[in-house]
Motif scaffolding. Structure first.
Motif, PDB file in Angstrom:
ATOM      1  N   THR A  20      10.597  25.785  -0.068  1.00 19.76           N
ATOM      2  CA  THR A  20      10.507  24.878   1.065  1.00 19.76           C
ATOM      3  C   THR A  20      11.883  24.340   1.389  1.00 19.76           C
ATOM      4  O   THR A  20      12.582  23.846   0.512  1.00 19.76           O
ATOM      5  N   ASP A  22      14.759  21.938   2.105  1.00 18.58           N
ATOM      6  CA  ASP A  22      14.853  20.561   1.617  1.00 18.58           C
ATOM      7  C   ASP A  22      16.130  19.946   2.138  1.00 18.58           C
ATOM      8  O   ASP A  22      17.222  20.331   1.736  1.00 18.58           O
ATOM      9  N   VAL A  76       9.371  11.108   2.026  1.00 25.61           N
ATOM     10  CA  VAL A  76       9.579  12.222   1.109  1.00 25.61           C
ATOM     11  C   VAL A  76       8.297  12.419   0.305  1.00 25.61           C
ATOM     12  O   VAL A  76       7.883  11.531  -0.458  1.00 25.61           O
ATOM     13  N   GLY A  78       5.936  14.727  -2.294  1.00 26.55           N
ATOM     14  CA  GLY A  78       5.784  15.791  -3.286  1.00 26.55           C
ATOM     15  C   GLY A  78       4.449  16.483  -3.056  1.00 26.55           C
ATOM     16  O   GLY A  78       3.398  15.834  -3.062  1.00 26.55           O
ATOM     17  N   TYR A 121       9.280  17.598   2.748  1.00 26.71           N
ATOM     18  CA  TYR A 121       8.340  18.108   1.754  1.00 26.71           C
ATOM     19  C   TYR A 121       9.119  18.662   0.565  1.00 26.71           C
ATOM     20  O   TYR A 121      10.036  19.466   0.739  1.00 26.71           O
ATOM     21  N   ARG A 122       8.730  18.241  -0.614  1.00 22.98           N
ATOM     22  CA  ARG A 122       9.338  18.770  -1.829  1.00 22.98           C
ATOM     23  C   ARG A 122       8.250  19.393  -2.690  1.00 22.98           C
ATOM     24  O   ARG A 122       7.323  18.699  -3.135  1.00 22.98           O
ATOM     25  N   ILE A 124       6.679  20.513  -5.868  1.00 23.60           N
ATOM     26  CA  ILE A 124       6.876  20.140  -7.260  1.00 23.60           C
ATOM     27  C   ILE A 124       5.772  20.750  -8.113  1.00 23.60           C
ATOM     28  O   ILE A 124       4.613  20.808  -7.693  1.00 23.60           O
ATOM     29  N   ARG A 137      12.551  10.720  -6.732  1.00 17.40           N
ATOM     30  CA  ARG A 137      12.799  11.946  -5.954  1.00 17.40           C
ATOM     31  C   ARG A 137      11.836  12.085  -4.791  1.00 17.40           C
ATOM     32  O   ARG A 137      12.110  12.797  -3.834  1.00 17.40           O
ATOM     33  N   VAL A 138      10.696  11.427  -4.874  1.00 11.67           N
ATOM     34  CA  VAL A 138       9.711  11.443  -3.793  1.00 11.67           C
ATOM     35  C   VAL A 138       9.134  10.047  -3.624  1.00 11.67           C
ATOM     36  O   VAL A 138       9.168   9.224  -4.548  1.00 11.67           O
TER      37      VAL A 138
END
Length: 316
Positions: A20, A22, A76, A78, A121-122, A124, A137-138
């Protein structure tokens, strides 16, 4: 032949495996009669708190967490990009990601930022859902994450947005009949940090554990003959069975679990805001955004769900 099978599996799952993009801030089956079917062999996570699904009451008041998200201009999130119908790569969808969880992320972004596409979108893995929140991180994790007391020690949850249960996924023709003694000496796959891992650690029925980082990796191993079965949420497994008609769910769900949006424990204003979004998301009966998303993404593989779970709130 093994190499050919491996290539086939890899090609079949390739659309789900793209990374994705980032940018921005750093760091099916239709066989189960019902998600609420009575388990043949009940197993309950040893919870130490009362009513883990009870969350903070909804509010639209901004606090430090909401202010930070607004200042950044992006939420952000996850998510998973490998769970068919929940969070997955869909080349026909705007932005590439699609699914029931993705719809919910968009609703949260729309409420906070006024734009459902104001999201980073991250992707994980299962085992990184809690660390990603704790390390900042999110902002949120919307990734078929079960609410339970152990996780509440580390993160905060919204009210429940879906009900599921652990079940066993096997190839058609397998001698495995469910979460029972038929698992003895069988290689059973599950994701690290999942409820399935907790269940099999508590009661393995003599199975041989195989742990992976992402739940979809279990399906690849099953396709390659490297494992004999998978234990996972039946809501996820139904999507996997839709991808591969050679597998099926067996037995009954042996847990009753609820998915929630996970957030940092210090972000109480964000928890309340997400609960406000969920109140609106559930509202409207058969015409609610929740039901519309369910019909679009989940009903084809997981029929029979009439309504979202009712929210539970705690004082404070």
């Amino acid at each position: 032949m093994a190499a050919a099978c491996a290539m086939t599996a890899a090609l079949a799952l390739l659309p789900l495996a793209h990374a994705t993009p980032d940018t921005g801030r750093p760091a099916a089956v239709r066989e189960p009669a019902s998600l609420a079917a009575a388990p043949a062999t009940p197993w309950v996570l040893s919870d130490t708190c009362a009513d883990p699904e009870a969350s903070l009451r909804p509010s639209g008041v901004d606090g430090a967490a909401i202010a930070r998200i607004k200042a950044a201009g992006k939420l952000v999130a996850g998510v998973d990009q490998n769970s068919f119908r929940w969070g997955y790569r869909n080349q026909t969808a705007e932005g590439g990601l699609d699914g029931f969880d993705i719809d919910l992320v968009k609703a949260i972004a729309k409420d906070i930022l006024g734009d459902e596409n104001a999201v980073i979108y991250r992707a994980i893995p299962t085992s990184q859902r809690v660390p990603a929140l704790q390390e900042g991180r999110v902002d949120i994790v919307v990734r078929t994450m079960t609410i339970n007391c152990k996780r509440l020690e580390d993160v905060a949850f919204s009210t429940a947005y879906f009900e599921a249960g652990q079940q066993v996924l096997v190839p058609k023709g397998s001698p495995i009949t469910g979460y029972d003694s038929s698992l003895k000496d069988k290689r059973i796959c599950f994701a690290a940090g999942s409820t399935a891992q907790a269940a099999l650690t508590s009661q393995s029925y003599g199975s041989v554990p195989v742990t992976v980082a992402n739940q979809l990796d279990c399906l690849v191993r099953l396709q390659l003959g490297e494992v004999d079965g998978i234990v996972t949420d039946n809501a996820l497994a139904a999507g996997q069975a839709a991808q591969d008609p050679s597998v099926r769910l067996v037995g009954s769900p042996f847990t009753r679990e609820f998915y929630g949006v996970a957030m940092n424990k210090d972000a109480s204003d964000l928890v309340r805001r997400v609960n406000k979004v969920l109140e609106n998301y559930r509202a409207g009966g058969s015409g609610s955004p929740w039901m519309n998303s369910y019909r679009k993404h989940l009903e084809p593989v997981l029929p029979g769900v009439a309504a979202p779970p009712a929210p539970k709130y705690r004082d404070g």
